[in-house]
Design an enzyme around this catalytic site. Structure first.
Site, short mmCIF file in Angstrom:
data_model
loop_
_atom_site.label_atom_id
_atom_site.label_comp_id
_atom_site.label_asym_id
_atom_site.label_seq_id
_atom_site.Cartn_x
_atom_site.Cartn_y
_atom_site.Cartn_z
N HIS A 19 -7.04 18.66 -62.69
CA HIS A 19 -7.26 18.83 -64.13
C HIS A 19 -6.82 17.59 -64.90
O HIS A 19 -7.60 16.99 -65.65
CB HIS A 19 -6.49 20.07 -64.62
CG HIS A 19 -6.60 20.29 -66.10
ND1 HIS A 19 -7.41 21.25 -66.64
CD2 HIS A 19 -6.00 19.67 -67.14
CE1 HIS A 19 -7.31 21.21 -67.96
NE2 HIS A 19 -6.46 20.25 -68.28
N GLU A 20 -5.58 17.20 -64.68
CA GLU A 20 -5.06 16.05 -65.43
C GLU A 20 -5.80 14.79 -65.06
O GLU A 20 -6.01 13.91 -65.89
CB GLU A 20 -3.55 15.89 -65.20
CG GLU A 20 -2.71 17.05 -65.72
CD GLU A 20 -3.01 17.43 -67.17
OE1 GLU A 20 -3.40 16.56 -67.96
OE2 GLU A 20 -2.88 18.62 -67.51
#
Ligand SMILES: [Zn+2]
Length: 677
Positions: A469-470
């Site tokens: 995600h990051e």
């Protein structure tokens, strides 16, 4: 000033030289120089154009960014009392400067002149968007207000930034201020060995016998999921759910109640000054969603489509706890525990069982391989510049032509004085002018449990998803090809579209072809076996409807809290009304969720928390094209790279999504991915 490391021209911040005492002098120097330059720009007799007006202004913003981004980063990952004091002094200076800029009529007039000049249509898309954004932001900053209101507006902004900081510090202090100390082995029953070891180490660090559990996620979440002792789970839950409030074991010590009331009141006043009906309306001025009604309808539609399934999930869980342990009244501190047990029963595996398949290094290499196959970019270790902690790693990204596209710092482990959660932040933006090219630099921060002794760090599958995600945010920031820094990468991207690349990249954590190399057993190197993959896929949508409702509950609370002018309702009452309408699980009376809801009180998500769901629709829809064309289809990857990632904030996300997908965002793929249709 020459020796101030915050004013160096170095590409990378001089983390090993920056000291707390450097902040205020560097900031004051930069702001005063900027003010002088702006004065000259405003008085210049020439007709404003990009080169003689906007570009010099961008230079000035860059100067502030250059000194402030490392400071705010250190404040997040290496908190200290001394730095807090200086940051508290700095924030009003910055806030005053930015309000002053936003209300500078001479600058505003120059931008208007530029926007209506013949030259405007010859500018690049990024340049035009920048000018349009500037005009919008001037108006939202109260440039058109009379003198008295301008000054009130300025006071409100300064007050708000102070209040947000106090709010966040209370949450941090409350999180660190309470621990559970256990001395009897019996009380550890149910907890996985790794968690017990970490708690032992944590106790040793505090020179205590036994085991010490904290309210930080790597300790708190497994405790609630696995500890057999219902009494201790309740104790942990209560401490967590009442952080920074008037309830719980530290009631009143770091109470955010008053701060929250003031934040909401001042935000409303600010919107009213601009002639807007509510802060929610103010917030949506810069977002992709058109209106408060659009967002409310969007959320209620999702809630309606999930409610029935959520009620069924809740009944199943209650029945399960009753059958297993005779629990008649399932409580908030029981849900994670029985959910985990139920999941193990249905899918016969636990999150902990997956850990050996996800050694951190294998996962990282796997992540880099995924982005290589999808986007044709290579991630490789680079010579590490100065850092704030020994654990920090450093990498660069190169494209198919071996051209460097950006750099990033990677800070993976939870530790004291580091803010919880995971995030990507920009250290510097891409910027290209006639004589310079500045590559983007990102801070990638996670809070994984640090390996004990010389063991390899093993991640939960959830952690793997967090990392992807990051990194999706990181790619958005680093792969941009936009030359104007204010709309490059994630800059200038509306909040409700900014989660598109991040949620999009999570999809690869669920694909066989990708897991073949993302996973590798710590002892044997074997990839996650089919049998386990089948189980996690089956478990993926376990309680998906309940989770969906929870996110909608937070989103609606946030939206209505900021669309509630002068109703005089308490914050807790708004929250409870939303829960009555939406939630299938009612938390206990003492629960003070809002007091730790940093996203909306200390972060940028006020009247924008719905953005997660909104962007999830965009990302599910985008990924469905990969489902049709192949998850490693390089052509599809190139389209995503060119239409979404490289464009940054230079054009409307509605346009770029449409260009990639060929239609307006469709809600069906999200419901399908969540197993709700
Ligand atoms: Zn995100």
């Amino acid at each position: 000033m020459k020796n101030n490391p915050l004013l160096s021209n170095a590409i990378f911040p001089l983390f090993e030289h920056i000291e707390t005492r450097h902040l205020i002098p560097a900031l004051e120097y930069t702001l005063s120089k900027n003010r002088a330059c702006i004065d000259i720009l405003c008085k210049a007799p020439d007709t404003p154009n990009w080169g003689n007006f906007v570009e010099p202004l961008e230079d000035l913003s860059e100067k502030i960014e250059h000194l402030w981004s490392p400071v705010s980063h250190i404040n997040a990952v290496k908190d200290s009392d001394a730095l807090r004091t200086e940051v508290e002094k700095a924030l009003p200076l910055l806030s005053a400067y930015s309000t002053e800029m936003g209300q500078n009529s001479a600058l505003y007039e120059k931008f208007k002149e530029l926007a209506s000049a013949a030259e405007f249509s010859n500018l690049t898309q990024a340049q035009r968007t920048t000018i349009e954004n500037e005009l919008r932001d001037f108006e939202l900053s109260g440039v058109a207000l009379n003198k008295k209101n301008k000054s009130r507006y300025k006071t409100i902004n300064a007050e708000l930034s102070k209040l947000s900081l106090q709010y966040e510090q209370n949450v941090l202090d409350a999180t660190q201020g309470w621990t559970l100390h256990i001395t009897g082995q019996k009380q550890l029953a149910g907890l996985p060995e790794q968690i017990v070891d970490a708690a032992r180490q944590c106790a040793e660090e505090a020179e205590l016998d036994g085991w010490r559990f904290t309210l930080q996620a790597p300790s708190y979440i497994p405790f609630l999921s696995y500890a057999n002792s219902r009494e201790l789970r309740r104790e942990m839950y209560e401490a967590y759910a009442t952080r920074a409030s008037d309830q719980g074991p530290d009631a009143g010590t770091w109470d955010n109640s008053e701060i929250m009331r003031n934040i909401v009141r001042l935000r409303q006043e600010k919107a009213a000054l601009l002639g807007l009906s509510s802060y929610a309306e103010y917030s949506l001025k810069t977002k992709m969603a058109e209106s408060v009604e659009t967002v409310e309808a969007f959320l209620l539609n999702l809630a309606n489509r999930s409610k029935k399934a959520a009620l069924e999930e809740w009944q199943t869980l209650k029945q399960f706890a009753r059958n297993l342990d005779g629990i008649e009244n399932l409580q908030a501190w029981d849900t994670a525990y029985y959910s985990e047990k139920l999941k193990q029963k249905i899918f016969s595996f636990s999150d902990e069982e997956l850990r050996p398949y996800f050694p951190l290094n294998t996962v990282l290499d796997g992540l880099f391989e995924v982005v290589n196959r999808v986007f044709g970019v290579r991630v490789q270790a680079a010579k590490r510049p100065e850092v704030w902690h020994e654990d920090v790693q450093f990498f660069e990204i190169r494209d198919a032509e071996n051209k460097r596209r950006g750099w990033f710092y990677l800070d993976l482990y939870a530790r004291e004085h580091k803010r919880g959660g995971a995030w990507m932040a920009d250290c510097s933006n891409r910027r290209k002018t006639a004589d310079t090219l500045q590559d983007p630099i990102a801070f990638m921060t996670c809070n994984f449990a640090k390996p004990v002794g010389d063991q390899a760090a093993l991640l939960r599958h959830d952690d793997v998803i967090t990392l992807f995600h990051e990194f999706g945010h990181g790619l958005h920031h680093m792969l941009t090809q936009v030359d104007v820094s204010s709309v490059a990468g994630i800059s200038g991207v509306p909040w409700d579209a900014v989660e598109l690349p991040s949620q999009f990249l999570e999809n690869w954590c669920w694909q066989r072809e990708a897991l073949d190399f993302i996973s590798g057993h710590v002892d044997t190197g074997a990839a996650l076996p089919d049998a386990l993959l089948k189980k996690i896929l089956a478990a993926k949508n376990f309680q998906a409807a309940m989770q969906m409702l929870r996110q909608i509950e937070f989103s609606l609370f946030d939206l209505r809290l900021h669309n509630n002018p002068g109703k005089g309702t308490s914050i807790q009452a708004v929250l409870e009304a939303v829960r009555d309408e939406i939630a299938v699980v009612q938390p206990p009376e003492f629960n003070r969720f809002a007091h730790g809801f940093s996203h909306i009180f200390a972060g940028g998500y006020a009247a924008g928390y719905y953005s997660y769901k909104w962007a999830e629709v965009l990302s599910a829809d985008a990924f469905s094209r990969f489902e049709d064309e192949g998850i490693f289809n390089a052509d599809t990857g190139r389209d995503f790279l060119q239409h979404i990632l490289e464009k940054g904030g230079s054009e409307s996300p509605m346009i770029s999504s449409d260009r990639f997908r060929g239609h307006k965002p469709d809600i069906e793929p999200l419901l399908r991915h969540s197993g709700l249709i």
